[in-house]
Design a protein around this motif. Structure first.
Motif, PDB file in Angstrom:
ATOM      1  N   ALA A 281     -10.355  10.027 -40.111  1.00 62.77           N
ATOM      2  CA  ALA A 281      -9.252   9.961 -39.156  1.00 62.77           C
ATOM      3  C   ALA A 281      -8.920  11.309 -38.530  1.00 62.77           C
ATOM      4  O   ALA A 281      -8.520  11.375 -37.370  1.00 62.77           O
ATOM      5  CB  ALA A 281      -8.012   9.403 -39.848  1.00 62.77           C
ATOM      6  N   THR A 282      -9.086  12.384 -39.299  1.00 63.49           N
ATOM      7  CA  THR A 282      -8.626  13.692 -38.837  1.00 63.49           C
ATOM      8  C   THR A 282      -9.746  14.638 -38.434  1.00 63.49           C
ATOM      9  O   THR A 282      -9.503  15.594 -37.684  1.00 63.49           O
ATOM     10  CB  THR A 282      -7.809  14.396 -39.939  1.00 63.49           C
ATOM     11  OG1 THR A 282      -8.673  14.689 -41.059  1.00 63.49           O
ATOM     12  CG2 THR A 282      -6.648  13.521 -40.407  1.00 63.49           C
ATOM     13  N   GLY A 283     -10.947  14.423 -38.963  1.00 62.90           N
ATOM     14  CA  GLY A 283     -12.021  15.377 -38.738  1.00 62.90           C
ATOM     15  C   GLY A 283     -11.883  16.614 -39.588  1.00 62.90           C
ATOM     16  O   GLY A 283     -12.635  17.579 -39.445  1.00 62.90           O
ATOM     17  N   GLY A 362      -5.655   0.186 -39.566  1.00 66.04           N
ATOM     18  CA  GLY A 362      -6.570   0.871 -38.663  1.00 66.04           C
ATOM     19  C   GLY A 362      -6.432   2.377 -38.701  1.00 66.04           C
ATOM     20  O   GLY A 362      -5.458   2.943 -39.216  1.00 66.04           O
ATOM     21  N   ILE A 363      -7.394   3.058 -38.092  1.00 66.44           N
ATOM     22  CA  ILE A 363      -7.492   4.512 -38.188  1.00 66.44           C
ATOM     23  C   ILE A 363      -6.332   5.223 -37.501  1.00 66.44           C
ATOM     24  O   ILE A 363      -5.934   6.326 -37.892  1.00 66.44           O
ATOM     25  CB  ILE A 363      -8.851   4.977 -37.608  1.00 66.44           C
ATOM     26  CG1 ILE A 363      -9.157   6.411 -38.055  1.00 66.44           C
ATOM     27  CG2 ILE A 363      -8.869   4.843 -36.087  1.00 66.44           C
ATOM     28  CD1 ILE A 363     -10.568   6.840 -37.776  1.00 66.44           C
ATOM     29  N   LYS A 364      -5.736   4.604 -36.480  1.00 69.64           N
ATOM     30  CA  LYS A 364      -4.638   5.256 -35.763  1.00 69.64           C
ATOM     31  C   LYS A 364      -3.358   5.324 -36.590  1.00 69.64           C
ATOM     32  O   LYS A 364      -2.426   6.047 -36.223  1.00 69.64           O
ATOM     33  CB  LYS A 364      -4.387   4.536 -34.440  1.00 69.64           C
ATOM     34  CG  LYS A 364      -5.518   4.711 -33.439  1.00 69.64           C
ATOM     35  CD  LYS A 364      -5.174   4.093 -32.094  1.00 69.64           C
ATOM     36  CE  LYS A 364      -6.299   4.334 -31.090  1.00 69.64           C
ATOM     37  NZ  LYS A 364      -5.987   3.731 -29.767  1.00 69.64           N
ATOM     38  N   ALA A 365      -3.315   4.599 -37.691  1.00 73.82           N
ATOM     39  CA  ALA A 365      -2.141   4.646 -38.561  1.00 73.82           C
ATOM     40  C   ALA A 365      -2.166   5.851 -39.488  1.00 73.82           C
ATOM     41  O   ALA A 365      -1.196   6.112 -40.205  1.00 73.82           O
ATOM     42  CB  ALA A 365      -2.047   3.357 -39.376  1.00 73.82           C
ATOM     43  N   ILE A 366      -3.276   6.607 -39.486  1.00 73.13           N
ATOM     44  CA  ILE A 366      -3.390   7.829 -40.281  1.00 73.13           C
ATOM     45  C   ILE A 366      -3.126   9.019 -39.367  1.00 73.13           C
ATOM     46  O   ILE A 366      -3.683   9.084 -38.269  1.00 73.13           O
ATOM     47  CB  ILE A 366      -4.788   7.944 -40.926  1.00 73.13           C
ATOM     48  CG1 ILE A 366      -5.044   6.758 -41.861  1.00 73.13           C
ATOM     49  CG2 ILE A 366      -4.919   9.260 -41.701  1.00 73.13           C
ATOM     50  CD1 ILE A 366      -6.422   6.769 -42.494  1.00 73.13           C
ATOM     51  N   PRO A 367      -2.278   9.968 -39.768  1.00 72.98           N
ATOM     52  CA  PRO A 367      -2.005  11.142 -38.925  1.00 72.98           C
ATOM     53  C   PRO A 367      -3.294  11.860 -38.517  1.00 72.98           C
ATOM     54  O   PRO A 367      -4.182  12.062 -39.350  1.00 72.98           O
ATOM     55  CB  PRO A 367      -1.136  12.027 -39.832  1.00 72.98           C
ATOM     56  CG  PRO A 367      -0.489  11.070 -40.774  1.00 72.98           C
ATOM     57  CD  PRO A 367      -1.503   9.998 -41.023  1.00 72.98           C
ATOM     58  N   ASP A 368      -3.386  12.240 -37.241  1.00 70.08           N
ATOM     59  CA  ASP A 368      -4.564  12.961 -36.766  1.00 70.08           C
ATOM     60  C   ASP A 368      -4.322  14.464 -36.866  1.00 70.08           C
ATOM     61  O   ASP A 368      -3.315  14.923 -37.420  1.00 70.08           O
ATOM     62  CB  ASP A 368      -4.912  12.547 -35.337  1.00 70.08           C
ATOM     63  CG  ASP A 368      -3.760  12.801 -34.365  1.00 70.08           C
ATOM     64  OD1 ASP A 368      -2.796  13.532 -34.729  1.00 70.08           O
ATOM     65  OD2 ASP A 368      -3.815  12.269 -33.234  1.00 70.08           O
ATOM     66  N   GLN A 369      -5.256  15.258 -36.321  1.00 69.47           N
ATOM     67  CA  GLN A 369      -5.135  16.713 -36.427  1.00 69.47           C
ATOM     68  C   GLN A 369      -3.847  17.230 -35.801  1.00 69.47           C
ATOM     69  O   GLN A 369      -3.204  18.136 -36.333  1.00 69.47           O
ATOM     70  CB  GLN A 369      -6.341  17.393 -35.758  1.00 69.47           C
ATOM     71  CG  GLN A 369      -7.589  17.422 -36.610  1.00 69.47           C
ATOM     72  CD  GLN A 369      -8.607  18.426 -36.088  1.00 69.47           C
ATOM     73  OE1 GLN A 369      -8.238  19.478 -35.564  1.00 69.47           O
ATOM     74  NE2 GLN A 369      -9.882  18.107 -36.246  1.00 69.47           N
ATOM     75  N   ASP A 370      -3.462  16.671 -34.661  1.00 69.92           N
ATOM     76  CA  ASP A 370      -2.237  17.127 -34.005  1.00 69.92           C
ATOM     77  C   ASP A 370      -1.018  16.869 -34.889  1.00 69.92           C
ATOM     78  O   ASP A 370      -0.107  17.705 -34.967  1.00 69.92           O
ATOM     79  CB  ASP A 370      -2.070  16.423 -32.653  1.00 69.92           C
ATOM     80  CG  ASP A 370      -3.074  16.908 -31.617  1.00 69.92           C
ATOM     81  OD1 ASP A 370      -3.571  18.038 -31.776  1.00 69.92           O
ATOM     82  OD2 ASP A 370      -3.355  16.160 -30.665  1.00 69.92           O
ATOM     83  N   ALA A 371      -1.003  15.705 -35.533  1.00 69.18           N
ATOM     84  CA  ALA A 371       0.113  15.381 -36.421  1.00 69.18           C
ATOM     85  C   ALA A 371       0.157  16.334 -37.609  1.00 69.18           C
ATOM     86  O   ALA A 371       1.237  16.754 -38.058  1.00 69.18           O
ATOM     87  CB  ALA A 371       0.002  13.936 -36.898  1.00 69.18           C
ATOM     88  N   VAL A 372      -1.001  16.690 -38.126  1.00 61.32           N
ATOM     89  CA  VAL A 372      -1.062  17.637 -39.241  1.00 61.32           C
ATOM     90  C   VAL A 372      -0.535  18.999 -38.807  1.00 61.32           C
ATOM     91  O   VAL A 372       0.234  19.647 -39.528  1.00 61.32           O
ATOM     92  CB  VAL A 372      -2.506  17.752 -39.772  1.00 61.32           C
ATOM     93  CG1 VAL A 372      -2.626  18.906 -40.774  1.00 61.32           C
ATOM     94  CG2 VAL A 372      -2.945  16.450 -40.426  1.00 61.32           C
ATOM     95  N   ARG A 373      -0.931  19.448 -37.614  1.00 59.04           N
ATOM     96  CA  ARG A 373      -0.426  20.728 -37.099  1.00 59.04           C
ATOM     97  C   ARG A 373       1.097  20.710 -36.980  1.00 59.04           C
ATOM     98  O   ARG A 373       1.769  21.700 -37.295  1.00 59.04           O
ATOM     99  CB  ARG A 373      -1.058  21.026 -35.739  1.00 59.04           C
ATOM    100  CG  ARG A 373      -2.544  21.354 -35.778  1.00 59.04           C
ATOM    101  CD  ARG A 373      -3.004  21.895 -34.443  1.00 59.04           C
ATOM    102  NE  ARG A 373      -4.449  22.026 -34.398  1.00 59.04           N
ATOM    103  CZ  ARG A 373      -5.265  21.140 -33.849  1.00 59.04           C
ATOM    104  NH1 ARG A 373      -4.756  20.026 -33.289  1.00 59.04           N
ATOM    105  NH2 ARG A 373      -6.563  21.329 -33.847  1.00 59.04           N
ATOM    106  N   ARG A 374       1.642  19.596 -36.506  1.00 56.96           N
ATOM    107  CA  ARG A 374       3.100  19.500 -36.369  1.00 56.96           C
ATOM    108  C   ARG A 374       3.792  19.615 -37.723  1.00 56.96           C
ATOM    109  O   ARG A 374       4.864  20.223 -37.840  1.00 56.96           O
ATOM    110  CB  ARG A 374       3.477  18.174 -35.691  1.00 56.96           C
ATOM    111  CG  ARG A 374       3.169  18.139 -34.205  1.00 56.96           C
ATOM    112  CD  ARG A 374       3.864  16.967 -33.522  1.00 56.96           C
ATOM    113  NE  ARG A 374       3.379  15.677 -33.998  1.00 56.96           N
ATOM    114  CZ  ARG A 374       2.355  15.027 -33.469  1.00 56.96           C
ATOM    115  NH1 ARG A 374       1.671  15.559 -32.448  1.00 56.96           N
ATOM    116  NH2 ARG A 374       1.978  13.846 -33.935  1.00 56.96           N
TER     117      ARG A 374
END
Length: 384
Positions: A281-283, A362-374
């Motif tokens: 989800a995040t890479g 689904g994958i969009k329910a997991i925080p992505d890189q931008d969400a982690v940065r926030r």
């Protein structure tokens, strides 16, 4: 402060023989259920109880814990996931998170230990520091090493033609290998690995293997996930087990580094499936610690300065939440940056992990890189 009385581990062991159940109950209340089962007889002991450290997803089965048959003499026990603890000393170290010295002193105080004085006129010698002696049975050590080496020699890479059951398993969990941002490191496949003996017959199954490292970065053992040829868990709640390993090492605080640390950023999660879901989800890289006790105690390399704890939400025990916050607190005390991310409560009776979220929402329910940065920016503002 008074002088510490030198403690001879061998002498203390002799004094404890025959008294270990009461010692374990007094010094580690979390072991009370296992001690009670031991006292009810062989059938209750063999059935096992929930693991005193991370609980058990299926009550008394699967990830369960039990004391050895001779626990009154040795104090030993085992957890199907966490491994073998051949003595009461080792068991108390694991459950309470003590050093061996702390364990010796606690046990010595409880039993009223007094060192032997030797002959009446023997001259006194300067007190020596306590020397920790690993309780190692060489025959058992050789046996464990043999099976570890055998499984390691027979391992296959996940892209091997015969590793299709592993690829099917990951695909069934919504984490196909071709969707991973990195080729998985330290994860392998075994086509036919020993599970256990039943009525004199060896039960075997295909298995996913994870190479577990200890807190000093040394390989300790292989963690096994037994699967069917069509990619399902082979033995229900009993499908995940660590292989027995050397008594001179510990899996506590260990991890499986399945991807490289990226620009100082690293995620950690309990299960392999959770770690793979997060990476997909995040890479971003995410390591697995096998269980909650390892998550809490994991000793990450100094290169990991920005750590995301992808916690489990344990509805009954709260153990996943507790372990995550304890790890975060320690990382912050070490001068690192750390945030904890919990999955949405999906209403599962026992709890939720990030793989459950991936499969269900689904994958969009997991925080992505931008969400982690926030999350890291929010942490910075809170701690400024």
């Amino acid at each position: 402060m008074g002088k510490r009385i030198p403690i001879d581990a061998d002498e203390l062991k002799v004094q404890c023989a025959g008294h270990w159940p009461e010692i374990l109950r007094a010094l580690a209340p979390a072991l009370s259920e296992a001690v009670d089962a031991y006292g009810r007889g062989e059938k209750a002991r063999a059935q096992g109880v929930s693991c005193p450290v991370h609980g058990s997803p299926n009550g008394r089965r699967g990830d369960g814990f039990k004391l050895y048959k001779d626990a009154d003499k040795t104090g030993g026990g085992l957890c199907n996931s966490c491994g073998f603890f051949p003595s009461g000393f080792k068991l108390l170290e694991w459950v309470n998170g003590w050093s061996f010295r702390e364990t010796l002193e606690a046990v010595a105080e409880h039993v009223g230990y007094a060192p032997s004085t030797g002959q009446a006129h023997k001259p006194k010698r300067p007190a020596k520091p306590v020397i920790v002696k690993a309780e190692i049975n060489e025959k058992d050590e050789q046996k464990k090493l043999y099976f570890l080496k055998k499984a390691w020699a027979e391992r296959l890479t996940l892209d091997h033609p015969d590793a299709e059951p592993a690829r099917r398993y990951f695909a069934n969990r919504g984490i196909p290998l071709d969707a991973q941002p990195w080729e998985l490191a330290n994860v392998f496949f075994h086509p036919d690995l020993f599970f256990e003996k039943r009525k004199g017959k060896n039960i075997t199954s295909p298995a996913v293997l994870e190479l577990v490292y200890d807190t000093e970065g040394r390989p300790v053992t292989l963690h096994r996930l037994f699967i069917t040829p069509d990619g399902r868990k082979a033995f229900g709640g009993q499908s995940k087990r660590a292989m027995p390993y050397s008594a001179s090492r510990t899996m506590s605080g260990g991890y499986v580094p399945i991807a490289p640390i990226y620009n100082g950023v690293l995620g950690v999660a309990e299960g392999l499936e959770t770690a793979m879901s997060v990476m997909q989800a995040t890479g971003l890289p995410c390591w697995t610690t096998i269980n909650a006790v390892n998550l809490e105690r994991v000793n990450l390399p100094k290169e990991a300065q920005w750590v995301v704890v992808w916690a489990d939400y344990d509805r009954e025990s709260g153990r996943g939440q507790e372990a995550a916050f304890r790890l975060q607190r320690r990382l912050l005390e070490e001068g690192r940056q750390s945030v904890v991310l919990f999955p949405e409560n999906l209403g599962n009776p026992k709890g939720t992990d990030w793989n459950d979220v991936l499969v269900t929402k689904g994958i969009k329910a997991i925080p992505d890189q931008d969400a982690v940065r926030r999350e890291f920016r929010r942490l910075k503002k809170m701690t400024a």
